[in-house]
Design an enzyme around this catalytic site. Structure first.
Site, PDB file in Angstrom:
ATOM      1  N   CYS A  95     -20.231  23.772  46.232  1.00  0.00           N
ATOM      2  CA  CYS A  95     -21.187  24.322  47.191  1.00  0.00           C
ATOM      3  C   CYS A  95     -21.416  25.815  46.981  1.00  0.00           C
ATOM      4  O   CYS A  95     -20.534  26.524  46.505  1.00  0.00           O
ATOM      5  CB  CYS A  95     -20.672  24.114  48.602  1.00  0.00           C
ATOM      6  SG  CYS A  95     -20.262  22.414  48.972  1.00  0.00           S
TER       7      CYS A  95
ATOM      8  N   ASN B 144     -18.443  25.991  52.589  1.00  0.00           N
ATOM      9  CA  ASN B 144     -17.844  25.557  51.319  1.00  0.00           C
ATOM     10  C   ASN B 144     -16.395  25.224  51.611  1.00  0.00           C
ATOM     11  O   ASN B 144     -15.727  25.989  52.304  1.00  0.00           O
ATOM     12  CB  ASN B 144     -17.803  26.692  50.288  1.00  0.00           C
ATOM     13  CG  ASN B 144     -19.162  27.045  49.766  1.00  0.00           C
ATOM     14  OD1 ASN B 144     -20.149  26.456  50.150  1.00  0.00           O
ATOM     15  ND2 ASN B 144     -19.193  28.030  48.883  1.00  0.00           N
ATOM     16  N   GLY B 145     -15.888  24.165  51.013  1.00  0.00           N
ATOM     17  CA  GLY B 145     -14.475  23.828  51.216  1.00  0.00           C
ATOM     18  C   GLY B 145     -14.346  22.492  51.925  1.00  0.00           C
ATOM     19  O   GLY B 145     -15.307  21.729  52.017  1.00  0.00           O
TER      20      GLY B 145
ATOM     21  N   GLU C 239     -18.764  15.463  28.881  1.00  0.00           N
ATOM     22  CA  GLU C 239     -19.289  16.206  30.038  1.00  0.00           C
ATOM     23  C   GLU C 239     -20.806  16.281  30.052  1.00  0.00           C
ATOM     24  O   GLU C 239     -21.428  16.128  31.088  1.00  0.00           O
ATOM     25  CB  GLU C 239     -18.808  17.669  29.983  1.00  0.00           C
ATOM     26  CG  GLU C 239     -17.432  17.933  30.459  1.00  0.00           C
ATOM     27  CD  GLU C 239     -17.105  19.422  30.424  1.00  0.00           C
ATOM     28  OE1 GLU C 239     -16.698  19.935  31.461  1.00  0.00           O
ATOM     29  OE2 GLU C 239     -17.254  20.079  29.366  1.00  0.00           O
TER      30      GLU C 239
HETATM   31  C1  G6P Z   1     -14.481  22.586  36.088  1.00  0.00           C
HETATM   32  C2  G6P Z   1     -15.448  23.039  35.017  1.00  0.00           C
HETATM   33  C3  G6P Z   1     -14.730  23.173  33.684  1.00  0.00           C
HETATM   34  C4  G6P Z   1     -13.544  24.084  33.818  1.00  0.00           C
HETATM   35  C5  G6P Z   1     -12.588  23.629  34.923  1.00  0.00           C
HETATM   36  C6  G6P Z   1     -11.520  24.665  35.222  1.00  0.00           C
HETATM   37  O1  G6P Z   1     -14.097  21.279  35.850  1.00  0.00           O
HETATM   38  O2  G6P Z   1     -16.525  22.124  34.909  1.00  0.00           O
HETATM   39  O3  G6P Z   1     -15.628  23.682  32.716  1.00  0.00           O
HETATM   40  O4  G6P Z   1     -12.849  24.132  32.610  1.00  0.00           O
HETATM   41  O5  G6P Z   1     -13.321  23.433  36.139  1.00  0.00           O
HETATM   42  O6  G6P Z   1     -12.146  25.808  35.714  1.00  0.00           O
HETATM   43  P1  G6P Z   1     -11.510  27.250  35.720  1.00  0.00           P
HETATM   44  O7  G6P Z   1     -12.564  28.123  36.338  1.00  0.00           O
HETATM   45  O8  G6P Z   1     -10.280  27.173  36.580  1.00  0.00           O
HETATM   46  O9  G6P Z   1     -11.198  27.619  34.334  1.00  0.00           O
END
Ligand code: G6P
Length: 612
Positions: A2, A102-103, A492
């Site tokens: 969100c 959000n949350g 993805e």
């Molecule tokens: C989501 C995103 C990924 C990312 C993961 C961890 O799944 O789509 O691309 O690697 O979160 O996110 P972070 O911001 O903690 O690296």
């Protein structure tokens, strides 16, 4: 996930908040809505399932949506389907209060039951609507909106970033956070609230990062921050040090492509100022650890999610190899609930591009509560993980918008390799190795560029597998996590089922899948296990698998067993992932693009997962 944007000032709020949520589209969402208070002090709500463009199309004439105060939201469905009714903003029974959130409110069921018993009528299936009614309930009792928000939030379990407007206070926004990011943007006679700096950076670079349990009450002239217990807070104003061009696509078709092409620069930024050639070592000042403390480290835990978790796996391989320190890598979502054993002299690293991933944040808190020193490797300055860590390293990759992470990974791996050399040189790593490492690292940006120059060729190869339904990625050693990452990138954004495996493990299962329709993408670089991996390739070829090989420049013999070869320059083993991942990113990108898919906003995915 969100997104939240709010505006109060002298301008018409609607175009500002709509533009703001468009800047947050990259986070992933499935419905959107706005609330404004018009000149007649009426609260107006407009919402729509689907894209922001659908919301815009559904809006009435501009004179009916104009007002100097408004809030806007993009929703990524958790409780209740992505319908117009479930979209935010939600209102209280008498439609005077509008709220975006959000949350997740974890105790929403109990709260909803109580409120329903008191004649509150709910229209949506969301957890969020409970908050609106709860605030409405206290507002009725207290006749003081801020107090009502404080009282309501005291009863809430879970995470929230919220923004509220109320037709009784037609020039005021109240916003609060716990667990979900929220910032106040400071303009000239105008203020903004947002879940992400990108939403408001075209208007102001002066921001305040709200802390958990803080509430800001803001009108066009001033603001006040209090805690949930009504204590006044003096907050620090921060200056954003990047500009709007970093969140625009420029000449590129997609953000993901732009970010792949930024890697020569972003990797350079990750090591700039952190090399000490005269001592054949590195420095990571942000850790704030003395040499003595670094020497005492006996074990590392590295915790992350998604692509950052793949970076952690590569980090384990490099740190154990160079510094001879045992490293445990774990998914944050598992670590937080399994009561991890954290022996003395263990330091914990959490890796997160966004610095906001809910599971990673919770794991950080779990490790801290057990007395561990926790360090963050993050990209977003001022993010919650960066602030809650005992120290850390910014990867300086620049804003990453594409949901499928690319440049963050190479920058994270660069930082982890610096950490490995730093720890290694204090132990048994030779100065000769340290020097070679530095010399090789400096050459990486130019080598990445050489791979990028081969983009058209990689696009052609992508064309040969774009209609596949499955794909297998194989790698060994330091390139095994790259096989996982290559498979993740493909699934993805192209929705092709893909798996990554250590190449030799293939014969224990996945080999059963190989036939003439199965693309097998193999990282087979000239190093100590080259011959072993070539044997694995032969096994694939014998079963008519379609082999695409990522090979070292000059390796002509590999062509005999491959349908296609993508060459990458030679480097030392620990730095290979920084090169081998590039063609896999491009391959996934082109496959998705050739399939006409929404590369930057793949279905169901979110850039920053701020719920469990
Ligand atoms: C989501 C995103 C990924 C990312 C993961 C961890 O799944 O789509 O691309 O690697 O979160 O996110 P972070 O911001 O903690 O690296």
């Amino acid at each position: 996930m969100c997104g939240i944007v709010g505006y109060v000032g002298n301008r018409n709020a609607t175009p500002i908040i709509i533009e703001g949520i468009k800047r947050l589209e990259y986070r992933g969402y499935d419905s959107a809505g706005i609330a404004i208070i018009n000149k007649e002090h009426e609260l107006k709500i407009f919402k729509e399932a689907g894209k922001i463009i659908d919301l815009e199309r559904s809006l009435p004439a501009p004179n009916e949506t104009s007002g100097n105060i408004g809030i806007a939201h993009t929703r990524w469905a958790t409780h209740g389907e992505p319908t117009t009714t479930n979209a935010h903003p939600h209102t209280n029974c008498c439609n005077t209060i509008a709220l975006i959130h959000n949350g997740i409110i974890e105790n929403y069921k109990i709260l909803r039951k109580k409120l329903e018993a008191e004649d509150h009528i709910f229209v949506s299936e969301t957890d969020t609507e409970v908050l609106t009614h709860l605030i409405g309930h206290f507002y009725r009792e207290e006749n003081n909106l801020l107090l009502a928000v404080q009282e309501a939030l005291k009863l809430v379990e879970g995470a929230y970033g919220i923004a509220i407007i109320c037709s009784d206070f037609p020039d005021q926004i109240i916003a609060a956070r716990k667990g979900s990011p929220l910032i106040l943007g400071i303009g000239k006679n105008e203020f903004f609230v947002a879940s992400d700096v990108s939403a408001i950076i075209i208007h102001t670079k002066r921001v305040i990062y709200l802390q958990d349990n803080e509430i800001v009450t803001v009108n066009k002239n001033n603001f006040e921050i209090t805690t949930i217990n009504n204590k006044i807070v003096t907050a620090k104003v921060s200056e954003i040090d990047w500009d709007v061009s970093s969140i625009e696509k420029g000449e590129y078709k997609h953000f993901m492509l732009k970010e792949i092409f930024e890697q020569p620069k972003s990797v350079g930024n990750a090591f700039r100022g952190r090399l000490i050639p005269e001592l054949s070592t590195t420095r990571l000042g942000g850790l704030g650890l003395t040499e003595e403390e670094l020497r005492q480290v006996e074990r590392l835990h590295i915790i992350a999610c998604g692509t950052s978790w793949h970076a952690a796996l590569i980090g384990k391989n490099i740190i154990e190899g160079l510094a001879r320190i045992p490293v445990e890598v774990e998914y944050a979502s598992e670590y937080r609930y399994r009561n991890p054993i954290i022996p003395d002299n263990t330091v914990v690293f959490v890796i997160s591009q966004s610095g906001e991933t809910a599971d990673t944040l919770a794991a950080l808190r779990e490790a801290k509560s057990k007395g561990a020193r926790v360090f963050g490797i993050t990209n977003v300055v001022g993010s919650t993980i960066a602030r809650e860590s005992d120290g850390g390293v910014y990867i300086h990759a620049g804003t990453e918008i594409g949901v499928a992470s690319t440049k963050a990974l190479t920058s994270q791996v660069t930082v982890l390799s610096l950490l490995a050399v730093l720890l290694g040189r204090m132990r048994n790593l030779s100065s000769t190795y340290g020097t070679t490492f530095i010399e090789e690292l400096i050459k990486i940006p130019e080598k990445i560029q050489r791979i990028l120059d081969n983009n058209e060729e990689i696009k052609k190869i992508a064309g040969t597998i774009k209609d596949s339904t499955n794909a297998l990625y194989l790698g060994r050693g330091v390139n095994y996590p790259i096989a996982l990452e290559g498979a993740l990138k493909l699934k993805e954004i192209s929705y092709i089922h893909a798996e990554g495996y250590p190449a030799a493990e293939m014969k224990h299962g996945p080999i059963a899948l190989i036939d003439k329709n199965m693309p097998v993408i193999v990282i087979a670089l000239k190093d100590v296990i080259y011959d072993k991996i070539v044997s694995n390739l032969e096994e694939v070829k014998a079963r008519k698998g379609r082999i695409i090989t990522i090979a070292t420049e000059g390796d002509e013999t590999i062509k005999d067993i491959s349908e296609n070869v993508i060459y990458i320059p030679q480097t030392i083993n620990v730095l290979q992932p920084l090169l081998s991942v590039i063609p896999l990113q491009l391959l996934a990108y082109h496959v998705a693009d050739l399939r006409n898919l929404d590369v930057d906003q793949p279905r169901n995915l979110a850039k920053s997962v701020t719920v469990e």
